[in-house]
Write an enzyme that holds these catalytic residues in place. Structure first.
Site, PDB file in Angstrom:
ATOM      1  N   LYS A 168       0.847  -1.206   0.000  1.00 11.84           N
ATOM      2  CA  LYS A 168       0.000   0.000   0.000  1.00 11.84           C
ATOM      3  C   LYS A 168       0.877   1.249   0.000  1.00 11.84           C
ATOM      4  CE  LYS A 168      -1.721   2.595   3.326  1.00 11.84           C
ATOM      5  NZ  LYS A 168      -1.798   3.908   2.681  1.00 11.84           N
ATOM      6  N   GLY A 219       7.617   5.182   7.426  1.00 11.43           N
ATOM      7  CA  GLY A 219       6.761   6.346   7.621  1.00 11.43           C
ATOM      8  C   GLY A 219       7.126   7.065   8.901  1.00 11.43           C
ATOM      9  N   SER A 220       6.156   7.741   9.470  1.00 12.78           N
ATOM     10  CA  SER A 220       6.434   8.598  10.617  1.00 12.78           C
ATOM     11  C   SER A 220       6.534   7.787  11.922  1.00 12.78           C
ATOM     12  CB  SER A 220       5.333   9.639  10.748  1.00 12.78           C
ATOM     13  OG  SER A 220       4.108   8.983  11.007  1.00 12.78           O
ATOM     14  N   THR A 223       2.969   6.931  13.357  1.00 12.50           N
ATOM     15  CA  THR A 223       2.318   5.785  12.721  1.00 12.50           C
ATOM     16  C   THR A 223       3.086   4.504  13.029  1.00 12.50           C
ATOM     17  OG1 THR A 223       1.642   7.279  10.955  1.00 12.50           O
ATOM     18  CG2 THR A 223       1.318   4.952  10.565  1.00 12.50           C
ATOM     19  N   GLU A 241      10.930   1.599   9.587  1.00 10.16           N
ATOM     20  CA  GLU A 241      11.896   2.642   9.184  1.00 10.16           C
ATOM     21  C   GLU A 241      11.179   3.968   9.376  1.00 10.16           C
ATOM     22  OE1 GLU A 241      14.915   2.284   8.649  1.00 10.16           O
ATOM     23  OE2 GLU A 241      15.229   0.240   7.956  1.00 10.16           O
ATOM     24  N   CYS A 275      14.097  10.988   5.035  1.00 10.23           N
ATOM     25  CA  CYS A 275      14.206  10.577   6.441  1.00 10.23           C
ATOM     26  C   CYS A 275      15.626  10.766   6.951  1.00 10.23           C
ATOM     27  CB  CYS A 275      13.790   9.129   6.583  1.00 10.23           C
ATOM     28  SG  CYS A 275      14.681   8.028   5.465  1.00 10.23           S
ATOM     29  N   GLU A 372      11.251  16.694  13.729  1.00 12.35           N
ATOM     30  CA  GLU A 372      11.675  16.455  12.346  1.00 12.35           C
ATOM     31  C   GLU A 372      10.910  17.402  11.421  1.00 12.35           C
ATOM     32  OE1 GLU A 372      10.239  12.910  10.370  1.00 12.35           O
ATOM     33  OE2 GLU A 372      12.171  12.660   9.384  1.00 12.35           O
TER      34      GLU A 372
END
Ligand code: NAD
Length: 471
Positions: A168, A219-220, A223, A241, A275, A372
């Site tokens: 996804k 992602g963050s 999440t 990650e 990132c 961030e």
């Protein structure tokens, strides 16, 4: 309006409803993507489970040939895929084209990576052989900054290991993944790769689904924590990650104009939406003004624009919420005493453009330093004592990467060894390669991608032991 389909059980699957995809360079909707229903997700996962029965025990030469075929097919579709990336993500077309070749490189690398059993013991007492077995159905979830590269980092090792996948993309960048997914699935038996699109709820359905054995998530941090919680009832395997707040430390022997080039692109590649990009720069008092000016000069000269236009180096911020976040972090810092040596404001044009921004007199306690920013704004912080600078660089819940900049490589390497992060660089930043382990410490992640370590993350490790002299 262009419409793009999902890939489920080897076929193109449309949806009853659609969501808009915005071009961040214009702020306008230019396409729609299918909103996957829960029933369609169940179908995709059931298809992956069926496909696993034979794919999971297929000869690895079959899987390697498929991976190489995928790499070649991605290269053949480079322009089509790159244009989609630029339109939905915003990065310059050249950078998008490079992302396609990098994605293909990951498939080629894993096509060659050894997977043979390893003999750990072979003596009078017995023989121990170590093998890697696939896990089963993998849920792969990606963010919007590198939609293709990040899917390559997940799919290539997962497929080599013999897993099947439901993938996804981010709802901000679904199209290139839907298009690449069709190409990739065309080189695999039906159901080995399914690609679905939808909002955040779809990701939560995937991570909570009982058939899924592994979640590979990029992602963050917020999440990522939700994904870890969703994985725990079934003890699903996870690789996370997550975000970073990478520090660059300039040593007092550095040449300001030389290090500025590397630091600028370490921070502003992909318009800062990376990132493992530089998010804070620590500069000794003696070099402070020269480094700030050299960075600001580069920021003022950077060519910002629509990624489809020739010569553009930096595109827009990918989406409105992120644009508003970067704007508010910069505004807060300026209100709190930071000074803009370059930029500082949104650009007066359609789309989500923000001036490349260098802030000085920044300090801890400002949100743009502590959080961030993930955008084109870089705070510079002064230091007078190197030990104190290292402690400040490490005083963060993040730990993705960091770098040290100096004319003396050995000295810089000794400082880099004191950084608490997964990748510590000397006179460079952002070196992510298929053969180098990549992963974050602390809140920046759990687990490792790339190389044999990344392959093991998609495997159950099994020792087969057979004693000698008993029969
Ligand atoms: P995000 O966490 O908002 O979304 C990432 C993906 O997760 C999207 O596909 C989203 O739809 C999905 N998602 C959202 N809620 C979910 C849930 N509850 N369960 C499952 N899936 C869910 O991140 P983003 O804004 O798309 O991406 C930016 C972030 O990604 C930044 O923090 C960046 O540092 C990080 N990132 C990390 C790496 C890395 O390798 N460490 C690489 C790129 C980006």
């Amino acid at each position: 309006m262009s419409l793009y389909n999902m890939t489920i059980d080897g076929g193109e699957t449309t949806a009853a409803s659609w969501f808009d995809v915005v071009n961040p360079a214009t702020g306008e909707v230019f396409a729609q993507a299918p909103q996957c229903t829960q029933d369609q997700l169940d179908d995709a996962i059931a298809s992956a489970a069926r496909a696993f029965v034979s794919w999971g025990v297929s000869d690895d030469s079959v899987r390697r040939a498929a991976l190489q075929g995928i790499a070649n097919a991605l290269i053949a579709a480079q322009l089509e895929l790159a244009e989609l990336v630029t339109k939905e993500q915003g990065k310059p077309l050249m950078a998008a084209a490079f992302e396609v070749t990098e994605t293909a490189r990951w498939f080629s690398y894993f096509a060659e990576l050894p997977l043979q059993p390893e003999t750990l013991q072979d003596d009078a007492r017995g023989q121990a052989v170590f093998v890697r077995r696939p896990l089963g159905v993998v849920a792969a979830i990606t963010p919007w900054n590198f939609p293709l590269l990040l899917l390559g980092m997940k799919l290539a090792p997962a497929l080599l290991a013999g897993n099947t996948i439901v993938l996804k993309p981010s709802p901000f960048t679904p199209l290139s993944t839907l298009a690449a997914g069709r190409i990739i699935a065309g080189h695999l038996p039906p159901g080995v790769l399914n690609v679905v699109s939808g909002g955040d709820a779809l990701g939560a359905w995937m991570t909570g689904h009982p058939t899924v054995r592994k979640i590979s998530f990029t992602g963050s941090v917020a999440t990522g924590k939700a994904v870890a919680a969703a994985a725990s009832p079934d003890l699903k395997r996870i690789t996370l990650e997550l975000g970073g707040n990478d520090a660059a430390i300039v040593l007092d022997d550095a040449d300001p104009s030389r290090v500025a080039a590397g630091i600028f692109w370490g921070a502003f590649t992909n318009n800062g939406q990376i990132c493992a990009g530089i998010k804070r720069v620590y500069v000794p008092d003696r070099l402070h003004d020269a480094v700030v000016e050299a960075l600001a000069e580069r920021a003022r000269r950077a060519r910002v624009g629509n990624g489809m236009d020739d010569g553009v180096q930096l595109g827009p911020i990918n989406n409105k919420p992120q644009f508003e976040r970067v704007s508010s972090l910069v505004a807060d810092a300026l209100a709190d005493g930071a000074l803009a040596a370059a930029g500082g404001h949104a650009m007066d044009r359609p789309g989500y453009f923000f001036e490349p921004t260098i802030l000085h007199e920044a300090r801890e306690g400002m949100r743009i330093v502590d959080e961030e920013q993930f955008g084109p704004a870089l705070p510079v912080l002064r230091y007078s004592d190197l030990d104190e600078a290292i402690a400040r660089a490490n005083a963060t819940p993040y730990g993705l990467s960091g770098s040290v900049w100096s004319s003396d490589e050995e000295r810089a390497a000794r400082v880099a060894a004191r950084l608490d992060c997964g990748s510590a660089y000397v006179n460079t930043h952002l070196v992510v390669q298929p053969h180098l382990p990549f992963g974050g410490w602390k809140w920046s992640g759990i687990g490792t991608e790339n190389g044999p370590w990344g392959l093991d993350a998609f495997c159950s490790l099994q020792v087969r032991y057979c004693p000698r002299g008993r029969s």
